[in-house]
Motif scaffolding. Structure first.
Motif, short mmCIF file in Angstrom:
data_model
loop_
_atom_site.label_atom_id
_atom_site.label_comp_id
_atom_site.label_asym_id
_atom_site.label_seq_id
_atom_site.Cartn_x
_atom_site.Cartn_y
_atom_site.Cartn_z
N LEU A 255 0.84 -1.21 0.00
CA LEU A 255 0.00 0.00 0.00
C LEU A 255 0.87 1.24 0.00
CD1 LEU A 255 -2.76 1.38 0.24
CD2 LEU A 255 -2.59 1.12 2.72
N LEU A 256 1.92 1.24 0.81
CA LEU A 256 2.84 2.38 0.85
C LEU A 256 3.48 2.60 -0.52
CD1 LEU A 256 4.46 4.53 2.46
CD2 LEU A 256 6.12 2.72 2.97
N ASP A 257 3.87 1.50 -1.18
CA ASP A 257 4.53 1.60 -2.48
C ASP A 257 3.69 2.37 -3.49
OD1 ASP A 257 6.44 0.07 -1.29
OD2 ASP A 257 5.91 -1.79 -2.31
N VAL A 258 2.42 1.96 -3.64
CA VAL A 258 1.59 2.55 -4.69
C VAL A 258 1.21 3.99 -4.36
CG1 VAL A 258 0.69 0.34 -5.51
CG2 VAL A 258 -0.52 1.55 -3.69
N VAL A 259 1.02 4.29 -3.09
CA VAL A 259 0.64 5.67 -2.73
C VAL A 259 1.83 6.61 -2.88
CG1 VAL A 259 -0.24 7.17 -0.91
CG2 VAL A 259 -1.17 4.87 -1.17
N VAL A 260 3.02 6.16 -2.46
CA VAL A 260 4.22 6.99 -2.59
C VAL A 260 4.52 7.28 -4.06
CG1 VAL A 260 6.74 6.99 -2.37
CG2 VAL A 260 5.31 6.42 -0.41
N THR A 261 4.48 6.27 -4.91
CA THR A 261 4.77 6.49 -6.33
C THR A 261 3.72 7.38 -6.99
OG1 THR A 261 3.68 4.38 -6.85
CG2 THR A 261 6.07 4.36 -6.64
N SER A 262 2.48 7.28 -6.55
CA SER A 262 1.43 8.14 -7.11
C SER A 262 1.55 9.58 -6.63
CB SER A 262 0.04 7.60 -6.74
OG SER A 262 -0.19 6.34 -7.33
N ALA A 263 2.18 9.77 -5.47
CA ALA A 263 2.33 11.11 -4.91
C ALA A 263 3.56 11.85 -5.44
CB ALA A 263 2.40 11.04 -3.38
N LEU A 264 4.37 11.18 -6.27
CA LEU A 264 5.52 11.86 -6.86
C LEU A 264 5.05 13.02 -7.74
CD1 LEU A 264 7.61 8.72 -7.92
CD2 LEU A 264 8.24 10.36 -6.15
N PRO A 265 5.82 14.08 -7.84
CA PRO A 265 5.40 15.25 -8.64
C PRO A 265 5.44 14.97 -10.13
CG PRO A 265 7.65 15.55 -7.88
CD PRO A 265 7.14 14.30 -7.20
#
Length: 307
Positions: A255-265
């Motif tokens: 879950l952390l992986d997909v949210v972090v990558t989606s939050a990249l600018p």
């Protein structure tokens, strides 16, 4: 946390160098244009080929990538819908949709994947999806909308992706990886060296473009810029979290992986595309700059809450 700060620090320094080059006029009147063309026609295709040629394509078959694809489509779809209603034009809306959903998975995503997620390969599915799926489609739309000058018979329009250097580099890399062909070192090494110019050239050109510019988020592109930044920094990671946790049942590290990558600018190479096609340049520049600034606290918050 350290990975977030390190990644942003590297980008900020190179952009600052580009700004200094522009202020001093070291590259002359057409320095930014030359760097942009170098990145688009030479360095970026080489980088994409060498990156994808050595990537295991099996990483694309995962629920994480599906979450990324759906959240990307959601963010881009909202911008396209608003752009259609507000009549922002096909080219401008395409650039805005990219800025709303196309993440900086390369020069920022890799260090963050290493320091925050603990595995650089976790960004590979996102990189592949964007390079193989999103980029060819978006550049084809820009070509056919008039930015690339694509006119003439239908067959010529249908092969538009095959005439775009970014798309050609990406597709060639995928073909090499899929067939298992080993690229000889005398061929691969020069391409790797040339590809190494891509990210610096894009960042330097971006820095030069800031010279003499007004503050971001103002002027005629104010509303498209603010919408794209809101979708990129908040809308896309929120959609990724909802899909990953609520639909696919991901928990913990996945879950952390997909949210972090989606939050990249938004990725810096989007400015290269806008410059190459002469559409939405200020929109791209301001969106990239603002989303990069806003994403810092967002990424820190996501890492703190889900990490």
């Amino acid at each position: 946390m350290q990975g977030v700060l390190t990644g942003f620090a590297v980008i900020a320094v190179v952009i600052a160098v580009g700004y200094g080059i522009g202020r001093l006029g070291l590259l002359g009147e057409h320095g930014r244009e030359v760097l942009t063309k170098l990145a688009f026609h030479v360095a970026s295709p080489a980088l994409l080929f060498t990156t994808l040629a050595g990537t295991d394509l099996s990483v694309i078959f995962s629920s994480r990538l599906l979450v990324t694809a759906l959240s990307t489509a959601a963010a881009a779809g909202v911008f396209v819908a608003v752009g259609a209603v507000r009549r922002w034009g096909v080219g401008r809306t395409t650039i805005g949709a990219l800025c709303s959903s196309y993440v900086n998975s390369g020069n920022l995503g890799i260090p963050i994947a290493v320091y925050v997620l603990g595995d650089a390969s976790l960004v590979a599915p996102v990189l592949l999806f964007q390079l193989v799926g999103v980029t060819p489609v978006a550049l084809t739309i820009l070509d056919l909308s008039g930015g690339g000058g694509a006119k003439g018979p239908l067959w010529r329009r249908l092969i538009t992706p095959l005439r775009n250097p970014i798309a050609v580099g990406s597709l060639a890399g995928v073909l090499v990886s899929a067939t298992g062909v080993r690229v000889p070192a005398p061929v691969l090494d020069p391409l790797t060296l040339i590809g190494g110019m891509s990210v610096p050239a894009v960042l330097l050109a971006f820095g030069i473009s800031l010279c003499g510019s007004t503050l971001p988020g103002r002027g005629p592109d104010r509303h498209p810029v603010l919408l794209s930044v809101a979708l990129k920094a908040v809308g896309q990671p929120a959609a990724a979290w909802a899909l990953a946790a609520g639909v696919f049942g991901l928990r913990g590290a996945p879950l952390l992986d997909v949210v972090v990558t989606s939050a990249l600018p938004a990725a810096q190479n989007l400015y290269t595309y806008a410059s190459r096609y002469g559409v939405g340049e200020r929109l791209a520049r301001d969106s990239i700059l603002l989303s990069t600034i806003v994403s810092v606290p967002v990424l820190v918050a996501v890492a703190a809450v889900l990490g």
